[in-house]
Scaffold this active site. Structure first.
Site, PDB file in Angstrom:
ATOM      1  N   THR A  46     -69.796  19.476  54.624  1.00  0.00           N
ATOM      2  CA  THR A  46     -69.811  19.452  53.164  1.00  0.00           C
ATOM      3  C   THR A  46     -70.859  18.439  52.720  1.00  0.00           C
ATOM      4  O   THR A  46     -71.528  17.815  53.541  1.00  0.00           O
ATOM      5  CB  THR A  46     -68.432  19.058  52.594  1.00  0.00           C
ATOM      6  OG1 THR A  46     -68.226  17.645  52.797  1.00  0.00           O
ATOM      7  CG2 THR A  46     -67.308  19.819  53.267  1.00  0.00           C
ATOM      8  N   CYS A  47     -70.980  18.243  51.413  1.00  0.00           N
ATOM      9  CA  CYS A  47     -72.001  17.331  50.902  1.00  0.00           C
ATOM     10  C   CYS A  47     -71.726  15.884  51.299  1.00  0.00           C
ATOM     11  O   CYS A  47     -72.654  15.082  51.419  1.00  0.00           O
ATOM     12  CB  CYS A  47     -72.122  17.450  49.386  1.00  0.00           C
ATOM     13  SG  CYS A  47     -70.586  17.106  48.496  1.00  0.00           S
ATOM     14  N   ARG A  49     -69.601  15.061  54.040  1.00  0.00           N
ATOM     15  CA  ARG A  49     -68.883  15.033  55.311  1.00  0.00           C
ATOM     16  C   ARG A  49     -69.527  15.983  56.324  1.00  0.00           C
ATOM     17  O   ARG A  49     -69.936  17.096  55.986  1.00  0.00           O
ATOM     18  CB  ARG A  49     -67.429  15.453  55.062  1.00  0.00           C
ATOM     19  CG  ARG A  49     -66.538  15.492  56.282  1.00  0.00           C
ATOM     20  CD  ARG A  49     -65.098  15.793  55.866  1.00  0.00           C
ATOM     21  NE  ARG A  49     -64.666  14.860  54.840  1.00  0.00           N
ATOM     22  CZ  ARG A  49     -64.287  13.605  55.092  1.00  0.00           C
ATOM     23  NH1 ARG A  49     -64.282  13.155  56.331  1.00  0.00           N
ATOM     24  NH2 ARG A  49     -63.913  12.824  54.106  1.00  0.00           N
ATOM     25  N   SER A 104     -61.363  12.213  50.759  1.00  0.00           N
ATOM     26  CA  SER A 104     -62.394  12.650  49.830  1.00  0.00           C
ATOM     27  C   SER A 104     -62.835  11.530  48.905  1.00  0.00           C
ATOM     28  O   SER A 104     -62.132  10.533  48.738  1.00  0.00           O
ATOM     29  CB  SER A 104     -61.890  13.831  48.997  1.00  0.00           C
ATOM     30  OG  SER A 104     -61.601  14.939  49.816  1.00  0.00           O
ATOM     31  N   GLN A 115     -62.661  24.434  52.150  1.00  0.00           N
ATOM     32  CA  GLN A 115     -63.783  24.245  53.068  1.00  0.00           C
ATOM     33  C   GLN A 115     -63.297  24.156  54.510  1.00  0.00           C
ATOM     34  O   GLN A 115     -63.950  24.669  55.423  1.00  0.00           O
ATOM     35  CB  GLN A 115     -64.560  22.988  52.664  1.00  0.00           C
ATOM     36  CG  GLN A 115     -65.285  23.141  51.336  1.00  0.00           C
ATOM     37  CD  GLN A 115     -65.792  21.819  50.790  1.00  0.00           C
ATOM     38  OE1 GLN A 115     -65.220  20.763  51.044  1.00  0.00           O
ATOM     39  NE2 GLN A 115     -66.874  21.864  50.023  1.00  0.00           N
ATOM     40  N   GLY A 183     -72.720   8.650  37.628  1.00  0.00           N
ATOM     41  CA  GLY A 183     -72.198   9.416  38.760  1.00  0.00           C
ATOM     42  C   GLY A 183     -72.183  10.897  38.449  1.00  0.00           C
ATOM     43  O   GLY A 183     -72.115  11.293  37.273  1.00  0.00           O
ATOM     44  N   THR A 184     -72.238  11.715  39.503  1.00  0.00           N
ATOM     45  CA  THR A 184     -72.314  13.171  39.305  1.00  0.00           C
ATOM     46  C   THR A 184     -71.351  13.951  40.186  1.00  0.00           C
ATOM     47  O   THR A 184     -71.438  15.165  40.257  1.00  0.00           O
ATOM     48  CB  THR A 184     -73.748  13.664  39.584  1.00  0.00           C
ATOM     49  OG1 THR A 184     -74.130  13.284  40.914  1.00  0.00           O
ATOM     50  CG2 THR A 184     -74.740  13.083  38.592  1.00  0.00           C
ATOM     51  N   GLY A 185     -70.460  13.267  40.873  1.00  0.00           N
ATOM     52  CA  GLY A 185     -69.526  13.968  41.750  1.00  0.00           C
ATOM     53  C   GLY A 185     -68.409  14.640  40.983  1.00  0.00           C
ATOM     54  O   GLY A 185     -68.413  14.717  39.756  1.00  0.00           O
ATOM     55  N   ALA A 188     -66.823  12.668  38.360  1.00  0.00           N
ATOM     56  CA  ALA A 188     -67.600  12.630  37.123  1.00  0.00           C
ATOM     57  C   ALA A 188     -67.293  13.849  36.264  1.00  0.00           C
ATOM     58  O   ALA A 188     -67.198  13.753  35.035  1.00  0.00           O
ATOM     59  CB  ALA A 188     -69.090  12.567  37.448  1.00  0.00           C
TER      60      ALA A 188
END
Length: 452
Positions: A46-47, A49, A104, A115, A183-185, A188
């Site tokens: 993942t982005c 991990r 996470s 996922q 932040g953009t996760g 966010a």
């Protein structure tokens, strides 16, 4: 033996994760499984991990080295050396925690569960799973569902955002505030939705990792270039930080630098002279980015004094340097303060989930050990069965049919009684990780040794 090789936002830097993410995840299970000592491989990428779960045909002291050698072959220049190994029950507990969202960036987020399931499906399609890995990932999904139903972990994570903004609402009118989201996760995204629910209209995003432009475009909000981060931070009435950065992204120096630019009107479109500020002169907000609409009536903040700033730090680790609290007019609301106001069930959700994960991992390990000892139990049963059949054959040569049936019934009952205690003890030893003791015992007593 089960081995997990893991790199995530918790133990690897962005450069390493980026390098690992560029590897072709669809081909990696086959690449890992190509190693002669690897019986199965599943890759979770993942982005934030990158993890490889391997079923390695080796003892504990050699399995981790084999896994890392397989990683070096499969990943080449994609920084495989950054992958940390976990073995057996630790690997199982880690996967269960990952699937539940405990590892996470946003604790309890649900996307990772899908996922994890898709990672297993990809390995199944590639033919690289093993019975051991199949059971592991199935138990991970079952554990995730149990945690979701029993702890409300995901809701607790979202509630922290709601609670933080509820506390902030007592200090600021969001409908009238200029908000900087840092932040953009996924956190966010949740924060943005909650800000809008409270009427916030003037929202901009700044991403210290330079991901802000896409986030701003997809969410229809303003975008702050890194060069203007200090100005935007000083201009905001509310700063909300929720990045996965492992360092402080907002500090006193940033705010002071932004205020210095405001004091000289050093920003695009300004007159660069406080005396000509159109807001200060009552000529409208066009030249001053601090205000728009009715805000113009308040005047230029540098010339006429500014409203207090509220900085909400929802980062873990902290996104905001403690020195921000020393800046005049700034109040900091961090997770420590937020949690003092949190309902108890929200604080205990993660701890309860961790406890369920540990218990599930122990059950999985016990089941694994019992399966490992299964062939030995079967061999012992077969040994007793063969001896019983030989005795029944001897009895069949003498005596009546009725006597033979009675003898067979008695012998089968006796065999069951005879095997009960060794079978129970074998499972107890397996649960204690001592299956080798049982194998050695039946080898010494009965010569049964080809069951490993």
């Amino acid at each position: 033996m089960l081995i997990c090789l893991t790199a995530s936002h918790k133990n690897a830097d962005f450069t390493a994760l980026e390098a690992l993410s560029t590897a072709d995840a669809s081909q990696l299970p086959s690449s890992f499984a190509a190693h002669p000592a690897v019986d199965g491989a599943v890759v979770v990428s993942t982005c934030n991990r990158f993890e490889v779960y391997l079923d390695v045909d080796a003892e504990a002291d050699a399995a981790a080295a084999i896994a890392q050698a397989a990683a070096a072959d499969a990943l080449g220049l994609h920084q495989p050396e950054t992958l940390a190994p976990l073995a057996d029950v630790e690997a199982a507990e880690h996967l269960f925690a990952v699937a539940a969202g405990l590892e996470s960036v946003v604790v309890g987020e649900g996307e990772i569960a899908g996922q994890v399931r898709r990672a297993l499906q990809s390995a199944q399609a590639a033919g690289t799973t093993s019975p051991h890995l199949e059971r592991l990932f199935q138990r991970a999904s079952e554990t995730q569902r149990g945690i979701k139903n029993r702890t409300g972990l995901g809701e607790a994570g979202r509630s922290i955002v709601r609670l933080a903004l509820d506390l902030a609402s007592a200090r600021v009118d969001f409908a009238d505030a200029r908000v900087l989201l840092v932040g953009t996760g996924r956190f966010a995204g949740v924060s943005l939705a909650e800000l809008r629910r409270r009427g916030a209209k003037h929202i901009e995003v700044w991403s210290p990792s330079d991901r802000g432009e896409g986030f701003a475009r997809s969410h229809a909000i303003g975008y702050v270039d890194a060069r203007d981060a200090a100005l935007a931070a000083a201009s905001a009435d509310v700063i909300v930080t929720c990045t996965s950065a492992d360092h402080h992204v907002v500090d006193a120096a940033l705010l002071h630098a932004g205020r210095a630019r405001l004091a000289t009107h050093d920003f695009p479109g300004s007159a660069h002279d406080p005396a000509t500020c159109p807001v200060a002169l009552g000529e409208g907000p066009a030249g001053c980015p601090m205000h728009s609409g009715d805000d113009a009536k308040a005047g230029c903040p540098v010339q006429h004094g500014r409203r207090a700033q509220l900085v909400i730090d929802m980062g873990m680790p902290r996104n905001v340097d403690p020195d921000v609290a020393t800046v005049h007019g700034v109040e900091v609301l961090d997770l420590e303060t937020i949690r003092l106001h949190a309902p108890l069930e929200h604080l205990t959700a993660a701890a309860d989930a961790r406890d369920l994960v540990r218990k599930a991992a122990r059950r999985f390990e016990r089941g694994t050990e019992e399966r490992r000892i299964g062939p030995a139990i079967a061999a012992l049963r077969q040994h007793v069965e063969d001896a019983m059949e030989a005795e029944l054959a001897r009895i069949a040569k003498r005596g009546s049919e009725e006597e033979r049936r009675a003898a067979e019934q008695a012998l089968r009952h006796f065999a069951g009684v005879l095997l009960h205690k060794p079978t129970v003890r074998a499972r107890e030893l397996a649960a204690e990780g001592r299956h080798d003791d049982f194998l050695s015992a039946i080898d010494a007593l009965y010569g049964i040794d080809d069951v490993a």
